[in-house]
Design an enzyme around this catalytic site. Structure first.
Site, PDB file in Angstrom:
ATOM      1  N   CYS A  41      49.795  21.734  -7.226  1.00 15.01           N
ATOM      2  CA  CYS A  41      49.576  21.589  -7.954  1.00 15.01           C
ATOM      3  C   CYS A  41      47.815  22.084  -8.289  1.00 15.01           C
ATOM      4  CB  CYS A  41      50.231  20.700  -8.458  1.00 15.01           C
ATOM      5  SG  CYS A  41      50.420  19.299  -7.186  1.00 15.01           S
ATOM      6  N   HIS A 102      45.838  14.800 -11.230  1.00 14.48           N
ATOM      7  CA  HIS A 102      46.011  15.221 -10.070  1.00 14.48           C
ATOM      8  C   HIS A 102      44.719  16.373 -10.048  1.00 14.48           C
ATOM      9  CE1 HIS A 102      48.211  16.296  -6.131  1.00 14.48           C
ATOM     10  NE2 HIS A 102      47.484  15.288  -6.264  1.00 14.48           N
TER      11      HIS A 102
END
EC number: 3.1.6.1
Length: 544
Positions: A41, A102
């Site tokens: 990710c 993130h």
């Protein structure tokens, strides 16, 4: 079909588990050769927002730290990177991000927010600055809690043994030392044992919280509230900004372990908890489409649906699969070059503009969103840096027959694992693997017993000659082509290796944000809505 009731009927008639996503594909444009720029990710999202391979921005590692490990780490998307949100904001767009980030938070203090979404072009942020993870719910499938507990327990045992040995030696007059080393060893052992006991709760408070802009709203987050809160935020953003141009990135916390699912979806799917979570996400997609319809925005809004990487095959307990499956594609999340880690859905939906039902089998990338939305908004793609994405609009409209991507590179951390070549004159899509991970057990298609497959070291194989596949005929990458079986073998190898050399000449050295120094937890960078370490708050009521 725009109303939720009609989509429910479609579910009943077609027995579809994802009627709302299917609706987008049926009445939009579907990309069947859509790939992410990384199989995890953090680097994938960096590439998506900047239109650049993550190795260019330094959003990679060289030592196995594949993603950002802590909210309280100093690494993150560098401030000199330009996101498409930043350009659209300059063009007068309201820009919002709801969900997972993130990509880092702070650099030098717990409040400098140097990597925060609001410093990268977004006017509004609501969501997790970190990522949903198994440790948020103290799952047996753990990203770091179990390893930390084991390491702390081992150190406790060592120090306890040292303290006992010193104490016994002193009492038996075998060694001549003061009591201070004994006392300090014992105290440190007790501290490590206590830390080991509380480390799970510390992780939950340190990483699993919600923010609105720069303010912490829930620490730790209450899982059953998250989905309704996110939908409430989406609807509120659309209502506030419906009279002007807007960009809204909805970054779902689905379908990541621990697969947090509302009670009314639990047990609904024939595919277990993972299926429940997928169906809930699809329902959320439907709610967002309904909100666009309610605000009169459907025909003036481009909707894009994708994923940042493939399913995580290693997320398995016993015979139960919690990380998804990748169908006929080999590998999964974390495998640098295999299709299962990087082949993702790609759907564009814009009624009255994009032709409904169009299917495109040309190679495309998440990085292509950057130049596509920038040029749609009347902005200019930056000329002071390499942009690896290509404008998709001619391909989506049907005015171009081929993708502008002749080559795409596939990295694992900072290491190039594979490359693909679209040989347009033959209609062939070649894939060359220079490095592949060693699957465990052999032939399993994943690295079971590990969290993800490695990118370097003893557990990868460097192929000489590289492995060659024809994805046009062999999307599963099951049949390795050789000089004996493929007459064009040497021609393809030479052309791809030339493209790799040309690509590598465009790279510049940059600090690696995910290496050790940028990826360690630092107490002074830890966001906390109370006096550290008592990080606890609940600043808003339950969603309506």
């Amino acid at each position: 079909i725009s109303g939720s009731r009609d989509r429910d009927n479609m579910l009943h008639l077609q027995r579809s588990w994802t009627p709302n996503i299917d609706h987008l594909a049926e009445f939009g444009v579907k990309l069947t050769q859509h790939v992410s720029a990384a199989s995890l990710c953090t680097p994938s999202r960096a590439a998506f927002l900047t239109g650049r391979y993550p190795v260019r921005s330094g959003m990679v590692s060289s030592i196995g730290h594949r993603v950002l490990q802590w909210t309280g780490a100093s690494g993150g998307l560098p401030t000199n990177e330009t996101t498409f949100a930043k350009i659209l904001k300059e063009k007068g767009y309201a820009t919002g991000l709801i969900g997972k980030w993130h990509l880092g938070l702070n650099c030098e203090s717990a409040s400098d927010h140097c990597h925060h979404p609001l410093h990268h072009g977004f006017d509004y942020f609501y969501g997790m600055p970190f990522s949903m993870m198994g440790d948020c719910a103290r799952w047996e499938l753990s990203e770091k809690r179990v390893d930390l507990e084991q390491n702390l327990n081992f150190l406790f045992q060592v120090l306890a043994l040292v303290a006992l040995t010193l104490a016994a030696g002193k009492l038996m007059h075998l060694i001549s030392v003061s009591w201070m080393p004994v006392i300090w060893s014992a105290l440190l052992a007790v501290f490590l044992l206590t830390t080991s006991y509380f480390v799970g709760a510390l992780i939950v408070h340190a990483d699993c919280f919600l923010m609105r802009n720069h303010t912490i709203m829930e620490q730790p987050m209450r899982f059953q509230r998250v989905t309704p809160l996110m939908l409430q935020e989406v609807k509120s953003f659309l209502k506030r900004n419906k009279l002007g141009p807007f960009l809204l990135v909805v970054s779902f916390l689905h379908v990541h372990i621990p697969l947090i699912t509302m009670k009314n979806f639990l047990g609904k799917s024939a595919h277990g908890l993972y299926g429940d979570n997928v169906e809930e996400m699809d329902w959320m997609v439907g709610q967002i489409l309904d909100a666009l319809e309610m605000e009169g925005l459907t025909n003036s809004t481009l909707v894009y649906f994708t994923s940042d990487h493939g399913g995580s095959l290693e997320n398995q307990l016993g015979n139960t699969q919690y990380g998804g499956w990748n169908g006929l594609y080999k590998g999964g999340k974390g495998t640098g070059g295999w299709e299962g880690g990087i082949r993702v859905p790609g759907i564009f939906h814009w009624p009255g503009v994009l032709p409904a039902g169009r299917v495109i089998g040309e190679p495309t990338s998440l990085m292509d969103v950057f130049p596509t939305v920038v040029q749609l908004a009347g902005g200019e793609v930056p000329q002071d840096r390499v942009i690896d994405g290509r404008d998709l609009l001619p391909l989506l409209l049907g005015t171009a027959q081929h993708s502008d991507h002749e080559f795409l590179m596939h990295y694992c951390e900072q290491f190039l694992h594979a490359a693909r070549w679209h040989q347009r004159d033959r209609g062939t899509l070649w894939k060359v693997h220079f490095v592949t991970p060693v699957f465990q057990p052999e032939g399993a298609g994943a690295c079971y017993g590990r969290k993800v497959c490695p990118c370097s070291g003893e557990k990868v194989v460097h192929h000489d000659p590289p492995l060659l596949f024809d994805l046009s005929r062999d999307p599963s990458e099951a049949h390795v082509l050789t000089p004996a079986s493929e007459p064009l073998f040497y021609q393809v190898m030479e052309r791809v290796q030339q493209a790799v050399r040309e690509h590598q000449q465009t790279l510049s050295p940059v600090p690696l944000q995910l290496d050790r120094l940028g990826n360690l937890w630092r107490p002074w960078l830890q966001p906390c809505c109370g006096p550290f370490p008592l990080c606890w708050c609940l600043r808003e009521d339950d969603p309506q």
